[in-house]
Write a protein that holds these residues in place. Structure first.
Motif, short mmCIF file in Angstrom:
data_model
loop_
_atom_site.label_atom_id
_atom_site.label_comp_id
_atom_site.label_asym_id
_atom_site.label_seq_id
_atom_site.Cartn_x
_atom_site.Cartn_y
_atom_site.Cartn_z
N MET A 136 52.65 52.98 32.33
CA MET A 136 51.49 53.70 32.21
C MET A 136 50.28 53.18 31.35
N ASN A 137 50.87 51.79 30.69
CA ASN A 137 49.65 51.37 30.01
C ASN A 137 49.13 50.12 30.58
N ASP A 138 49.31 50.04 32.06
CA ASP A 138 48.66 48.75 32.72
C ASP A 138 47.19 49.16 32.77
N ARG A 139 46.36 48.25 32.48
CA ARG A 139 44.85 48.65 32.33
C ARG A 139 44.31 48.96 33.47
N ALA A 140 45.00 48.94 34.80
CA ALA A 140 44.36 49.57 35.86
C ALA A 140 44.27 50.96 35.66
N CYS A 141 45.10 51.70 34.86
CA CYS A 141 45.25 53.00 34.61
C CYS A 141 44.27 53.60 34.13
N TYR A 142 43.63 52.90 33.19
CA TYR A 142 42.41 53.63 32.55
C TYR A 142 41.06 53.04 32.59
N PHE A 143 41.19 51.96 32.96
CA PHE A 143 39.65 51.08 32.98
C PHE A 143 39.48 50.76 34.51
N GLY A 144 40.49 50.54 35.51
CA GLY A 144 40.31 49.75 36.48
C GLY A 144 40.11 48.40 36.58
N ASP A 145 40.61 48.05 35.44
CA ASP A 145 40.36 46.38 34.88
C ASP A 145 41.27 45.46 35.74
N GLY A 146 40.55 45.10 36.84
CA GLY A 146 41.31 44.26 37.64
C GLY A 146 40.42 43.89 38.83
N VAL A 147 40.88 43.30 39.92
CA VAL A 147 40.30 42.62 40.99
C VAL A 147 41.36 42.72 42.12
N TYR A 148 40.95 42.74 43.40
CA TYR A 148 41.95 42.81 44.61
C TYR A 148 41.38 42.26 45.85
N GLU A 149 42.29 42.27 46.75
CA GLU A 149 41.92 41.74 47.96
C GLU A 149 42.67 42.51 49.06
N ALA A 150 42.25 42.54 50.37
CA ALA A 150 43.03 42.90 51.46
C ALA A 150 42.75 42.39 52.78
N ILE B 122 39.77 36.99 33.73
CA ILE B 122 41.40 37.07 34.00
C ILE B 122 41.85 35.83 34.64
N ASP B 123 42.68 35.32 33.85
CA ASP B 123 43.20 33.92 34.34
C ASP B 123 44.46 34.31 35.11
N ILE B 124 44.39 34.06 36.33
CA ILE B 124 45.51 34.22 37.37
C ILE B 124 46.67 33.13 37.03
N PRO B 125 47.98 33.80 36.52
CA PRO B 125 48.97 32.91 36.12
C PRO B 125 49.89 32.27 37.44
N TYR B 126 49.04 32.08 38.54
CA TYR B 126 49.77 31.52 39.65
C TYR B 126 48.65 30.67 40.47
N THR B 127 49.09 29.70 40.99
CA THR B 127 48.19 28.82 41.99
C THR B 127 48.03 29.62 43.18
N LYS B 128 46.95 29.14 43.86
CA LYS B 128 46.71 29.78 45.33
C LYS B 128 47.99 29.70 46.13
N ASP B 129 48.23 28.46 46.25
CA ASP B 129 49.73 28.55 46.88
C ASP B 129 50.88 29.20 46.54
N GLU B 130 51.11 29.29 45.33
CA GLU B 130 52.26 30.19 44.88
C GLU B 130 51.81 31.54 45.16
N LEU C 86 41.90 34.44 49.35
CA LEU C 86 42.51 33.74 48.08
C LEU C 86 41.12 33.36 47.34
N ASP C 87 40.25 32.41 47.97
CA ASP C 87 39.29 32.02 47.27
C ASP C 87 38.34 33.02 46.42
N ARG C 88 38.25 34.10 47.30
CA ARG C 88 37.30 35.42 46.62
C ARG C 88 37.98 35.87 45.60
N PHE C 89 39.47 36.22 45.66
CA PHE C 89 40.32 36.61 44.54
C PHE C 89 40.03 36.08 43.45
N PHE C 90 40.28 34.71 43.51
CA PHE C 90 40.25 33.82 42.24
C PHE C 90 38.88 33.78 41.62
N ASN C 91 37.88 33.82 42.59
CA ASN C 91 36.37 33.95 41.98
C ASN C 91 36.19 35.16 41.42
#
Length: 280
Positions: free
Chosen positions: A21-35, A62-70, A50-55
């Motif tokens: 319930m405390n994921d920041r998506a629930c209250y702020f939409g605090d994140g980014v997405y791709e499809a 937001i510091d993504i804790p994965y490489t693009k390959d991961e 992936l390029d657009r996602f990281f950008n």
């Protein structure tokens, strides 16, 4: 599996997945997405997404804790578990989990990765769309593929209630994009589309269509155009990762487009070939 969800390393049927319930998506939409879409175990245009996602993540710190390959490896691992040939893939990264406060959570809070997959095919782009329009009241960071989509939701619902395939946004008389697509026009053989500034999302399909036009001798003009120009255009093209290249036939009940079907056919053919070649 028919559907599959993922949250920070946990897999399961989508309908059985839960998130804190405390994921920041629930209250702020605090994140980014791709499809995007996948076919035959191949994810279409994954590098571009992936390029657009990281950008997008970088633009909201937001510091993504994965490489693009991961991240690609996680997506492909999930895709291998799916039963269907054609799959819709969605993923998002939120800033993390913590007690609700507007400021960022304390340093060291790890971002959360959400993914879901379900059966999904490209829309029939041979069917022309009816359109409606709405004043664009979104914030001035539309270039970030943020989770904050309330205005987009309202516009999409307006289109649905009127039996339309999309809702065109405009700021004053200047056309920006649609509720969940880009929109471009063709006039006198020129493909015209809003520049990739902070008013629109830099669409992956839009980018590919621009390249297709350049490769096939179609002039590209990336400058803003007006609603009057849209109404007078030879063709109006709605583009997205699932709609591909869909021409329009009507705006609020008034016939539009349909004057350069050979150019629409060319772009559709070349885009479909690209999709099929990359997912063969």
């Amino acid at each position: 599996m028919k559907t599959l969800g993922y949250y920070n390393g946990k897999f399961g049927p989508l309908e059985e997945m839960t998130v804190p319930m405390n994921d920041r998506a629930c209250y702020f939409g605090d994140g980014v997405y791709e499809a995007t879409l996948a076919r035959n175990g191949k994810i279409f245009a994954l590098k571009d997404h992936l390029d657009r996602f990281f950008n997008s993540a970088g633009l909201i710190k937001i510091d993504i804790p994965y490489t693009k390959d991961e991240l690609a490896a996680i997506l492909y691992d999930m895709l291998a578990k799916m039963d269907d040939k054609d799959i819709f893939i969605y993923w998002q990264m939120t800033r993390g989990t913590g007690i609700r406060q507007h400021q960022f959570p304390e340093k060291g809070t790890k971002p959360n990765l959400w993914i879901f997959m379900k059966p999904g095919k490209p829309a029939d782009s041979g069917k022309r769309l009816k359109l409606t329009d709405m004043e664009d009241t979104r914030f001035l960071h539309c270039n970030i593929k943020t989770l904050n989509l309330l205005v987009n939701v309202m516009a999409a619902e307006k289109a649905e209630s009127l039996g339309c395939g999309e809702c065109v946004f405009h700021r004053g008389d200047i056309v920006t994009e649609c509720a969940h697509s880009n929109v471009s026009i063709i006039k006198d053989g020129v493909f015209k589309t809003h520049p990739t500034d902070h008013y629109i999302l830099p669409g992956i399909t839009r980018m590919h269509i621009i390249q297709i036009c350049k490769d096939n001798g179609i002039i590209v003009d990336e400058t803003p155009f007006t609603m009057a120009e849209l109404m007078d255009a030879d063709e109006i093209i709605v583009s997205s990762s699932t709609k591909f290249c869909s021409p329009a036939c009507e705006m609020n009940g008034t016939p539009i487009g349909g004057k350069a079907p050979e150019l629409v056919d060319l772009i559709q053919k070349k885009y479909t070939e690209k999709f099929e070649n990359e997912t063969m």
